[in-house]
Design an enzyme around this catalytic site. Structure first.
Site, short mmCIF file in Angstrom:
data_model
loop_
_atom_site.label_atom_id
_atom_site.label_comp_id
_atom_site.label_asym_id
_atom_site.label_seq_id
_atom_site.Cartn_x
_atom_site.Cartn_y
_atom_site.Cartn_z
N THR A 250 9.79 -45.28 -51.20
CA THR A 250 10.30 -44.08 -51.86
C THR A 250 9.43 -43.63 -53.03
O THR A 250 9.72 -42.58 -53.62
CB THR A 250 11.73 -44.31 -52.35
OG1 THR A 250 11.78 -45.51 -53.13
CG2 THR A 250 12.67 -44.46 -51.17
N GLU A 469 19.93 -41.48 -19.97
CA GLU A 469 19.64 -40.56 -21.09
C GLU A 469 20.40 -39.25 -20.92
O GLU A 469 20.81 -38.64 -21.92
CB GLU A 469 18.14 -40.29 -21.17
CG GLU A 469 17.29 -41.54 -21.40
CD GLU A 469 17.68 -42.30 -22.65
OE1 GLU A 469 18.15 -41.66 -23.63
OE2 GLU A 469 17.54 -43.53 -22.66
#
Length: 697
Positions: A250, A469
């Site tokens: 970060t 899927e």
């Protein structure tokens, strides 16, 4: 005016990716590198001077001894006897088995080779009475000299001792860290912090985006160091420490580098692992030395990266022995806020494990501020993308808002990796700039992994993957409250044979029970599609079932989302600091409650898969359409899925067009058409406008 121009150029920010320009010499200024300067050149010059002296002395001694040998006349023993009998020898000096003779009588008893001039080596079996016979028979002067070793005998005799002494001196210097290396045994207690002076780092707050609150907190500390009177007028005190908290990637270390670039004070940088060594007491000694250096350079900033290496909870070790980390932590606590104050030394630290830090380290007075550097939101991601795109040529069709919206949960390191992957993909395709398609492909690579097109898959497995899927995508499209489906693919990526990627439209920090149930239905949609369409169960749903079970157990045991058990938590986790997290779990409920928990977890999962099966049974035609489209195209996006759900046919596949030589990179100037008259000029202008419109699209 020239001075102002130089100052302006000096303050101008340089691109960190470009190498610094070498300044040209002005006037009598020496060219860089002629002659070289610095400690390395000084050491090399001293070594060269030493060897020049050694070679000169050796040449002088060799010439001296060779000239002495040339001045002497060497005779054999028979030739010497003949000269002795003829009366040419007047004085003899005997030294061991060597005889020196002179044709003139020497009155002095001092031994010099130049006076005698003749050297004879006596035979080994020569009788000592013969010398007395020579004195009586030939009336000559005979002198005797004791056997004394020459200078080289002394040198060779003392050479082993000199080498031994020199070796021990070298070892002691290495142990004491001689030569400025600071790595010797007796230098273990010295701090290994690197000192950054002003203008040594090129990273500033302009290179940091997505952490505005953290930048404001750190800017206030820097302003306090630059102008302390502004805050001390009202009785304010400078913070003693600031702790940067946040997930990996970060930008905590990047913020520290920006502080080093912005602050006009010395900046010490060190890692938490640099304090701990194999010898007890070294870490505490290094902490003391670090703060002593900080006091000598006050006001200054000391940055400790990954402070959890030395700041863990005390008393967590096994065996009850004294731990080196605890001793180092105790010294750090005393230096930060002990009996003696460290005025002007601000401690800046970073960690992604604040839960393992000691409570005494986190209290006010030591770390007065705890700055959270969390994953950026959409605006933060947009700013980070702007920072990383400054140094690469991008096309005009780049939409940073779309990229920021489609990358939720990305950290600054993830976004930097995505931009770098896009640049590499564009360079691989010989493009002049990075386009939007490159960023989309790089985003898919970071999220789902690289495509494994070389993996051989049978038609049956490919068909099973397509229906699996398609079940995920269909349930996600028909379930309200789920994240929108971004892309569905049956191309193997990473360890998966197919991927269904959903991206939230906004950043979510809190989850509802409805959202959790919707996620669970989407996870189990693939297994339901296999059972309905193929009448078979495969191992492809193993990871989906695992995630659904974990989510259901958290809903029951941690989040209180069960109607039967109510708002209670079950299972107190005990984190052992040095053995690993969650190695043991305290069971604070009865066996009856455990059975009820298992029943509730099973009920939630079974309801989710029943709901998924009902959705698929009602929309079986859409399931077959999506699966067939995946078998044909391998990848479908959100718009194509909507067309299939509406019963529309997808447009036929188009072959990719060849790239034209025209570039749409930003900053590239387009050539203006030459001025023409009449209809030709109008036709040329219309053609140019059509090209510009096509480029913008």
């Amino acid at each position: 005016m020239a001075d102002k121009k130089r100052d302006k150029n000096k303050n101008k920010k340089r691109n960190p990716l470009q190498p610094p320009k070498r300044q040209k010499p002005e006037g009598n200024q020496k060219k860089p590198g002629f002659p070289p300067e610095g400690p390395q050149w000084k050491r090399a010059s001293r070594t060269l001077f030493f060897w020049v002296i050694i070679i000169t002395v050796a040449l002088y001694l060799s010439q001296y001894f060779s000239s002495q040998r040339q001045a002497e006349e060497v005779l054999s023993y028979d030739e010497f006897i003949s000269s002795l009998e003829s009366g040419n020898i007047k004085t003899i000096l005997v030294e061991n088995r060597t005889l020196y003779a002179s044709r003139e009588e020497i009155m002095s008893n001092r031994f010099t080779k130049k006076q005698y001039g003749i050297r004879v080596t006596l035979p080994p079996n020569m009788d000592s009475d013969i010398i007395d016979t020579w004195r009586k028979s030939y009336n000559i002067k005979i002198l005797f000299k004791e056997d004394s070793p020459g200078i080289w005998n002394y040198v060779f005799g003392a050479l082993p001792w000199l080498l031994l002494i020199g070796f021990w001196i070298y070892i002691l210097r290495r142990m004491q860290g001689g030569g400025g290396s600071n790595r010797g045994i007796f230098a273990f207690g010295k701090s290994r912090a690197k000192l950054w002076m002003e203008n040594q780092t090129k990273v500033t707050f302009q290179d940091v985006a997505g952490a505005d609150e953290a930048k404001e907190e750190l800017e206030e500390i820097i302003e306090f160091l630059k102008d302390p009177d502004k805050f001390q007028r009202l009785g304010g005190k400078i913070p003693k420490g600031a702790l940067l908290l946040g997930p990996p990637g970060t930008g905590k270390t990047l913020l520290a580098r920006a502080v080093a670039g912005e602050a006009a004070v010395p900046f010490f940088s060190i890692s938490g692992a640099d304090f701990v060594e194999m010898f007890v007491g070294v870490g505490a000694s290094r902490v003391r030395d670090l703060f002593e250096q900080g006091k000598s350079h006050a006001p200054c900033i000391v940055f400790i990266d990954e402070i959890d290496a030395v700041g863990r909870h005390r008393g967590a070790g096994l065996g009850g022995g004294h731990d080196e980390r605890e001793q180092t932590l105790n010294q750090l606590l005393v230096e930060m806020d002990g009996f003696s104050s460290n005025e002007g030394v601000i401690l800046l630290a970073a960690t992604n494990r604040p839960d393992v830090l000691d409570s005494a380290l986190l209290r006010p007075g030591r770390f007065d501020r705890q700055i959270v550097v969390d994953r950026p939101d959409m605006r933060g991601r947009e700013g980070i993308l702007k920072v990383h795109m400054r140094d690469i040529p991008v096309a005009k069709n780049i939409d940073l808002v779309v990229l920021a919206q489609s990358t939720p949960g990305f950290s600054g390191a993830d976004l930097a990796n995505m931009v770098n992957e896009a640049a590499l993909l564009a360079a691989r395709k010989d493009k002049k700039c990075v386009e939007m398609t490159d960023f989309e492909e790089a985003k898919d690579k970071v999220l789902m992994g690289a495509e494994r097109k070389s993996l051989l898959i049978s038609e049956d497995e490919k068909r099973t993957t397509a229906y699996h899927e398609a079940g995920h995508a269909l349930v996600a499209k028909l379930t309200p409250g789920t994240d929108p489906v971004h892309k569905v693919s049956i191309i193997p990526r990473g360890r998966a044979l197919g991927v269904t990627m959903s991206l939230p439209m906004t950043d979510k920090h809190n989850y509802t029970r409805k959202y959790c149930l919707a996620i669970m239905r989407q996870l189990l949609g693939g297994r339901a599609a296999e059972q309905i369409a193929l009448k078979e169960m495969t191992t492809g749903a193993g990871d989906d079932i695992k995630k659904a079970t974990e989510l259901s157990r958290k809903m029951v045991c941690e989040w209180g989302m069960s109607e039967k058990l109510g708002p209670l938590t079950f299972g107190d986790k005990q984190d052992e600091i040095f053995l690993g997290r969650e190695i043991a779990q305290h069971r604070d409920y009865s066996e009856e409650t455990a059975e009820l928990i298992d029943q509730e977890v099973r009920t939630i999962v079974e309801e989710a898969i029943r709901d998924a099966e009902e959705l698929i049974k009602k929309n079986t035609d859409a399931l077959h359409a999506i699966a067939n489209a995946l078998l044909e195209r391998e990848t479908l996006d959100s718009d194509q899925l909507d067309m299939l759900l509406d019963g529309k046919k997808l447009p036929p596949l188009r072959t990719p067009k060849k790239r034209t030589a025209k570039s749409t990179c930003e900053g590239e100037k387009k050539r203006k058409p030459k001025a023409k008259t009449g209809s030709k000029q109008k036709e040329q202008s219309r053609k140019a406008s059509r090209e510009n419109k096509a480029d913008s699209e």
